[in-house]
Design a protein around this motif. Structure first.
Motif, PDB file in Angstrom:
ATOM      1  N   UNK A  17       0.834  -1.199   0.000  1.00  0.00           N
ATOM      2  CA  UNK A  17       0.000   0.000   0.000  1.00  0.00           C
ATOM      3  C   UNK A  17       0.870   1.250   0.000  1.00  0.00           C
ATOM      4  N   UNK A  18       0.474   2.231  -0.786  1.00  0.00           N
ATOM      5  CA  UNK A  18       1.160   3.515  -0.861  1.00  0.00           C
ATOM      6  C   UNK A  18       0.136   4.625  -0.659  1.00  0.00           C
ATOM      7  N   UNK A  19       0.452   5.570   0.214  1.00  0.00           N
ATOM      8  CA  UNK A  19      -0.401   6.736   0.386  1.00  0.00           C
ATOM      9  C   UNK A  19      -0.009   7.741  -0.697  1.00  0.00           C
ATOM     10  N   UNK A  20      -1.002   8.253  -1.391  1.00  0.00           N
ATOM     11  CA  UNK A  20      -0.756   9.154  -2.516  1.00  0.00           C
ATOM     12  C   UNK A  20      -1.489  10.470  -2.293  1.00  0.00           C
ATOM     13  N   UNK A  21      -0.861  11.535  -2.761  1.00  0.00           N
ATOM     14  CA  UNK A  21      -1.506  12.843  -2.745  1.00  0.00           C
ATOM     15  C   UNK A  21      -2.196  13.050  -4.085  1.00  0.00           C
ATOM     16  N   UNK A  22      -3.472  13.380  -4.024  1.00  0.00           N
ATOM     17  CA  UNK A  22      -4.233  13.651  -5.244  1.00  0.00           C
ATOM     18  C   UNK A  22      -3.886  15.058  -5.716  1.00  0.00           C
ATOM     19  N   UNK A  23      -3.431  15.178  -6.946  1.00  0.00           N
ATOM     20  CA  UNK A  23      -3.103  16.484  -7.518  1.00  0.00           C
ATOM     21  C   UNK A  23      -4.390  17.141  -8.012  1.00  0.00           C
ATOM     22  N   UNK A  24      -5.149  16.428  -8.834  1.00  0.00           N
ATOM     23  CA  UNK A  24      -6.477  16.887  -9.219  1.00  0.00           C
ATOM     24  C   UNK A  24      -7.229  15.770  -9.912  1.00  0.00           C
ATOM     25  N   UNK A  25      -8.541  15.918  -9.959  1.00  0.00           N
ATOM     26  CA  UNK A  25      -9.405  14.980 -10.653  1.00  0.00           C
ATOM     27  C   UNK A  25     -10.218  15.759 -11.685  1.00  0.00           C
ATOM     28  N   UNK A  26     -10.660  15.060 -12.704  1.00  0.00           N
ATOM     29  CA  UNK A  26     -11.511  15.695 -13.712  1.00  0.00           C
ATOM     30  C   UNK A  26     -12.295  14.620 -14.445  1.00  0.00           C
ATOM     31  N   UNK A  27     -13.360  15.047 -15.099  1.00  0.00           N
ATOM     32  CA  UNK A  27     -14.192  14.162 -15.913  1.00  0.00           C
ATOM     33  C   UNK A  27     -13.962  14.489 -17.378  1.00  0.00           C
ATOM     34  N   UNK A  28     -14.022  13.475 -18.206  1.00  0.00           N
ATOM     35  CA  UNK A  28     -13.923  13.669 -19.645  1.00  0.00           C
ATOM     36  C   UNK A  28     -15.216  13.186 -20.300  1.00  0.00           C
ATOM     37  N   UNK A  29     -15.932  14.116 -20.910  1.00  0.00           N
ATOM     38  CA  UNK A  29     -17.139  13.735 -21.645  1.00  0.00           C
ATOM     39  C   UNK A  29     -16.774  12.940 -22.896  1.00  0.00           C
ATOM     40  N   UNK A  30     -15.621  13.272 -23.504  1.00  0.00           N
ATOM     41  CA  UNK A  30     -15.197  12.572 -24.717  1.00  0.00           C
ATOM     42  C   UNK A  30     -15.004  11.080 -24.473  1.00  0.00           C
ATOM     43  N   UNK A  31     -14.428  10.732 -23.313  1.00  0.00           N
ATOM     44  CA  UNK A  31     -14.149   9.330 -23.007  1.00  0.00           C
ATOM     45  C   UNK A  31     -15.162   8.739 -22.028  1.00  0.00           C
ATOM     46  N   UNK A  32     -16.009   9.575 -21.446  1.00  0.00           N
ATOM     47  CA  UNK A  32     -17.023   9.088 -20.516  1.00  0.00           C
ATOM     48  C   UNK A  32     -16.435   8.510 -19.240  1.00  0.00           C
ATOM     49  N   UNK A  33     -15.323   9.077 -18.787  1.00  0.00           N
ATOM     50  CA  UNK A  33     -14.634   8.562 -17.603  1.00  0.00           C
ATOM     51  C   UNK A  33     -14.218   9.712 -16.693  1.00  0.00           C
ATOM     52  N   UNK A  34     -13.923   9.355 -15.444  1.00  0.00           N
ATOM     53  CA  UNK A  34     -13.294  10.274 -14.511  1.00  0.00           C
ATOM     54  C   UNK A  34     -11.825   9.885 -14.407  1.00  0.00           C
ATOM     55  N   UNK A  35     -10.977  10.876 -14.155  1.00  0.00           N
ATOM     56  CA  UNK A  35      -9.539  10.636 -14.069  1.00  0.00           C
ATOM     57  C   UNK A  35      -8.984  11.269 -12.802  1.00  0.00           C
ATOM     58  N   UNK A  36      -7.897  10.696 -12.315  1.00  0.00           N
ATOM     59  CA  UNK A  36      -7.199  11.237 -11.161  1.00  0.00           C
ATOM     60  C   UNK A  36      -5.708  11.287 -11.495  1.00  0.00           C
TER      61      UNK A  36
END
Length: 98
Positions: A17-36
């Motif tokens: 397990x690794x603790x990670x800092x989230x830089x940012x998240x966003x959604x893409x309508x083109x791909x229909x997915x969320x990204x982190x």
């Protein structure tokens, strides 16, 4: 995993397990997915030039928004879109610092 979350835990291919800092998240309508976009917290992740290695994954939030499932980026088109989003984010961060 939810939008706005500051840290998350990622389990690597060795079950560590690794603790990670989230830089940012966003959604893409083109791909229909969320990204982190995130980086693993810890000394080992800083490169020789003091730059932090940034990781990217698609994610599916869970019903309760407590965790979710990270998925690999599957296409070059997705990587290009993520790189463009990261560059925009970094440019906006630089403007705020000035």
């Amino acid at each position: 995993m939810e939008h706005g979350q500051e840290t998350m835990t990622v389990v690597d291919e060795h079950g560590v397990e690794h603790v990670c800092e989230v830089i940012f998240t966003f959604d893409s309508e083109d791909f229909g997915k969320s990204y982190v976009l995130y980086h693993i917290l810890g000394e080992d992740e800083v490169g020789e030039d003091d730059e932090v290695e940034i990781h990217a994954s698609a994610f599916i939030p869970s019903e309760d928004n407590e965790d979710g499932e990270l998925l690999p980026i599957e296409t070059d088109e997705e990587w290009d879109m993520i790189e463009e989003m990261l560059n925009t984010f970094l440019a906006e961060e630089d403007e705020e610092e000035e």
